[in-house]
Structure formats: C-alpha cells, structure tokens
Enzyme design. Sequence first.
Site, PDB file in Angstrom:
ATOM      1  N   SER A   1       0.868  -1.180   0.000  1.00 46.83           N
ATOM      2  CA  SER A   1       0.000   0.000   0.000  1.00 46.83           C
ATOM      3  C   SER A   1       0.903   1.228   0.000  1.00 46.83           C
ATOM      4  CB  SER A   1      -0.861  -0.002   1.269  1.00 46.83           C
ATOM      5  OG  SER A   1      -1.346   1.294   1.558  1.00 46.83           O
TER       6      SER A   1
ATOM      7  N   TYR B   1      -2.572  -0.928  10.326  1.00 51.21           N
ATOM      8  CA  TYR B   1      -2.603  -1.182   8.879  1.00 51.21           C
ATOM      9  C   TYR B   1      -1.307  -0.726   8.197  1.00 51.21           C
ATOM     10  CZ  TYR B   1      -4.206  -1.059   4.027  1.00 51.21           C
ATOM     11  OH  TYR B   1      -4.312  -1.250   2.680  1.00 51.21           O
TER      12      TYR B   1
HETATM   13  N1  NAD Z   1      -8.793  -0.536  -1.790  1.00 50.18           N
HETATM   14  C1  NAD Z   1      -7.695   0.197  -1.685  1.00 50.18           C
HETATM   15  O1  NAD Z   1      -7.697   1.410  -1.964  1.00 50.18           O
HETATM   16  C2  NAD Z   1      -6.395  -0.439  -1.262  1.00 50.18           C
HETATM   17  C3  NAD Z   1      -5.246   0.368  -1.278  1.00 50.18           C
HETATM   18  C4  NAD Z   1      -4.017  -0.214  -0.929  1.00 50.18           C
HETATM   19  C5  NAD Z   1      -3.959  -1.546  -0.554  1.00 50.18           C
HETATM   20  N2  NAD Z   1      -5.111  -2.282  -0.536  1.00 50.18           N
HETATM   21  C6  NAD Z   1      -4.960  -3.692  -0.160  1.00 50.18           C
HETATM   22  O2  NAD Z   1      -5.465  -4.485  -1.211  1.00 50.18           O
HETATM   23  C7  NAD Z   1      -5.878  -5.755  -0.682  1.00 50.18           C
HETATM   24  C8  NAD Z   1      -7.285  -6.037  -1.154  1.00 50.18           C
HETATM   25  O3  NAD Z   1      -8.126  -5.025  -0.635  1.00 50.18           O
HETATM   26  P1  NAD Z   1      -9.513  -4.608  -1.303  1.00 50.18           P
HETATM   27  O4  NAD Z   1      -9.560  -3.144  -1.258  1.00 50.18           O
HETATM   28  O5  NAD Z   1      -9.714  -5.318  -2.575  1.00 50.18           O
HETATM   29  O6  NAD Z   1     -10.503  -5.113  -0.150  1.00 50.18           O
HETATM   30  P2  NAD Z   1     -11.704  -6.151  -0.140  1.00 50.18           P
HETATM   31  O7  NAD Z   1     -12.231  -6.111   1.248  1.00 50.18           O
HETATM   32  O8  NAD Z   1     -12.621  -5.881  -1.275  1.00 50.18           O
HETATM   33  O9  NAD Z   1     -10.976  -7.560  -0.416  1.00 50.18           O
HETATM   34  C9  NAD Z   1     -10.278  -8.249   0.555  1.00 50.18           C
HETATM   35  C10 NAD Z   1     -10.660  -9.715   0.478  1.00 50.18           C
HETATM   36  O10 NAD Z   1      -9.871 -10.433   1.437  1.00 50.18           O
HETATM   37  C11 NAD Z   1     -10.696 -11.394   2.043  1.00 50.18           C
HETATM   38  N3  NAD Z   1     -10.131 -11.760   3.353  1.00 50.18           N
HETATM   39  C12 NAD Z   1     -10.138 -10.997   4.479  1.00 50.18           C
HETATM   40  N4  NAD Z   1      -9.587 -11.692   5.484  1.00 50.18           N
HETATM   41  C13 NAD Z   1      -9.220 -12.901   4.988  1.00 50.18           C
HETATM   42  C14 NAD Z   1      -8.597 -14.049   5.544  1.00 50.18           C
HETATM   43  N5  NAD Z   1      -8.250 -14.099   6.840  1.00 50.18           N
HETATM   44  N6  NAD Z   1      -8.381 -15.121   4.739  1.00 50.18           N
HETATM   45  C15 NAD Z   1      -8.729 -15.087   3.437  1.00 50.18           C
HETATM   46  N7  NAD Z   1      -9.336 -14.024   2.853  1.00 50.18           N
HETATM   47  C16 NAD Z   1      -9.560 -12.948   3.626  1.00 50.18           C
HETATM   48  C17 NAD Z   1     -12.058 -10.711   2.162  1.00 50.18           C
HETATM   49  O11 NAD Z   1     -13.099 -11.654   2.345  1.00 50.18           O
HETATM   50  C18 NAD Z   1     -12.126  -9.956   0.827  1.00 50.18           C
HETATM   51  O12 NAD Z   1     -12.760 -10.727  -0.186  1.00 50.18           O
HETATM   52  C19 NAD Z   1      -5.730  -5.632   0.831  1.00 50.18           C
HETATM   53  O13 NAD Z   1      -4.498  -6.219   1.221  1.00 50.18           O
HETATM   54  C20 NAD Z   1      -5.705  -4.137   1.066  1.00 50.18           C
HETATM   55  O14 NAD Z   1      -5.019  -3.796   2.232  1.00 50.18           O
HETATM   56  C21 NAD Z   1      -6.316  -1.760  -0.885  1.00 50.18           C
END
Ligand code: NAD
Length: 263
Positions: free
Chosen positions: A140, A152
Amino acid sequence: MERDEGRGRVAVVTGGAGGIGQATAQVLAERGWRVVIADIDAQACQDAAAAIGARAAPFDVTDEAATRTAFAEIEADVGPIEALFANAGLIQPGGRPEDSPLAEFDRIMAVNLRGVYVSCVCAGALMVRRGRGGIVITGSVTATRSAPLHAYAPSKAAVVHMAACLAAEWGRAGVRVNAVSPGYVATPPILANIESGKRDLRLIVGGSALGRMVESAEVGRTVAFLLSDDASAITGINLPVDAGWLAGSHLTTYGGVREASGA
Ligand SMILES: NC(=O)c1ccc[n+]([C@@H]2O[C@H](COP(=O)([O-])OP(=O)(O)OC[C@H]3O[C@@H](n4cnc5c(N)ncnc54)[C@H](O)[C@@H]3O)[C@@H](O)[C@H]2O)c1
C-alpha cells in the site's frame, strides 16, 4: 484471450472474492492463467470463481494448517502452483491509537502480516522445490507514508519488506517475489466511505498527479505483468500503482497539484 502469458499455469489469488483480488483474478484468467480464488468468505469465493470459470478454495490465510491443506489440494486437483498473489487483507477504521483496542491491532496484523507470510511460505516452499514460481504481495502507499492507521500502515510496511527478504532468499531457486502498492483504489468499501461522507473525494484525488483514483483492474494488470515472463529479471521491488499519489501528495505545501496549463 487477450494474451496467453499464463499458458495454463496455476495462479492462486488470496482475497480473490472482492475488490483488487477479484479484478486481478479476472485479468489473470483472461491472460491464460488457470486461476484459483482463495477467500475466507466461502459464498463470495464460490460466486467469484464461478463468474470467471475459476476454481474456488475457501480458507482463512491466518490458519497455517488450512492454508497448507488448501495448497496441497490445489496442486493435486488443478496442478503445480506457479504464481501466488498474496492479497487478502483488512482495512482499519482509523481511530486514535490510545483509544483503539489492542485486539484491533492483533486482528489486522494476523491477516495483513502473518497471513501474507503464511501464504508466501506455504506456496514458496512448493515453488522452491520445483525451482520456479512468482509471488506478488499487496502492499500500500501507506507502507512508505504515514497514515492514521496505526496497525494497517505498519503491516503494509512489513509486507513490502517481506517481499525483498523472500526475493533475496529464493532468487537462486528461481522464485521471484515482488510487492505492488496501490494508492486509493475505487473498491466498494472506499466508494462507500466517500458516499457516506467519511472520506472526501476531492482530498483523495487532489494529491494524485493523474487527478483520479486507481481502478482495481489497473492493479490487476500490474500484478499480471510482475507474474509474467516479461518481468523475468524483476524481483524484490515494490511497485506503486497509485495514479501518482506518492509523487503528487507532497505538493499540498505548495498549494496542491496544478491543473494542466491550457486546461
Ligand atoms: N482498496 C484500496 O484502496 C487499497 C489500497 C491499498 C492496498 N489495498 C490492499 O489491497 C488488498 C485487497 O483489498 P480490497 O480493497 O480489494 O478489499 P476487499 O475487502 O474488497 O478484499 C479483501 C478480500 O480479502 C478477504 N479476506 C479478508 N480476510 C481474509 C482471511 N483471513 N483469509 C482469506 N481471505 C480474507 C475478504 O473476504 C475480501 O474478499 C488488501 O491487502 C488491502 O489492504 C487496498
């Protein structure tokens, strides 16, 4: 098929049932990878897999035994795991650290740090034995910039560093490990926060050089590149996919990123 980078090889996407993971799974499937969607949400996992003709593997990345078993079953039923996108993660509400329960810190670290490590080691061990494979970890922009997300952001700094450590460890075994660091991605939870007024879209895009958020598929295409043979000499890096947020956000002290001249 857009391109056949995958050539039928198996790619596992953790957290693949939503947001960035789901979009990446779709890009990988379009590029010829045999995709396995892993997620703790069993129903969403089945639905996301069915939508792109992928295999579903519902498990919790914090559970080492479940992860090991799931990977062994994938190898037996689908084929050798040649790519892993270690992406499952939780975002944090963002309270003051002195008011936040330690349990919240533990929960975020368990998924975002320990869970990523478990996925990488379980898949990496299989790849090392065969002498080939590729891993991408989701970091991130908060890995390198402070944020009022006191579990985080440190968890993301740790996994970006983990990518470099594992890359150095496994490079001679033919396994590449990299991180991608998304900026603000237009995923349903972030869009809901903007809709509800918790986050201000103008402030989010104001610091972005490109003046916009990132689409999930843009992260997906970057992950696909890093897993592809086109990135065969790239390992141990952290690649931001942030619409220029790291480049532009500091310009707030100069009145913000300027509009294009002539605009
Ligand atoms: N959305 C953003 O702007 C953003 C920015 C930087 C980083 N991220 C990172 O991207 C990744 C995906 O995030 P996203 O925004 O798509 O969120 P999201 O919540 O849509 O997707 C995350 C997925 O992980 C699954 N998950 C959670 N805990 C779990 C576990 N213990 N075992 C297996 N699966 C699990 C959830 O069920 C979900 O489907 C994350 O690591 C997040 O920190 C997101």
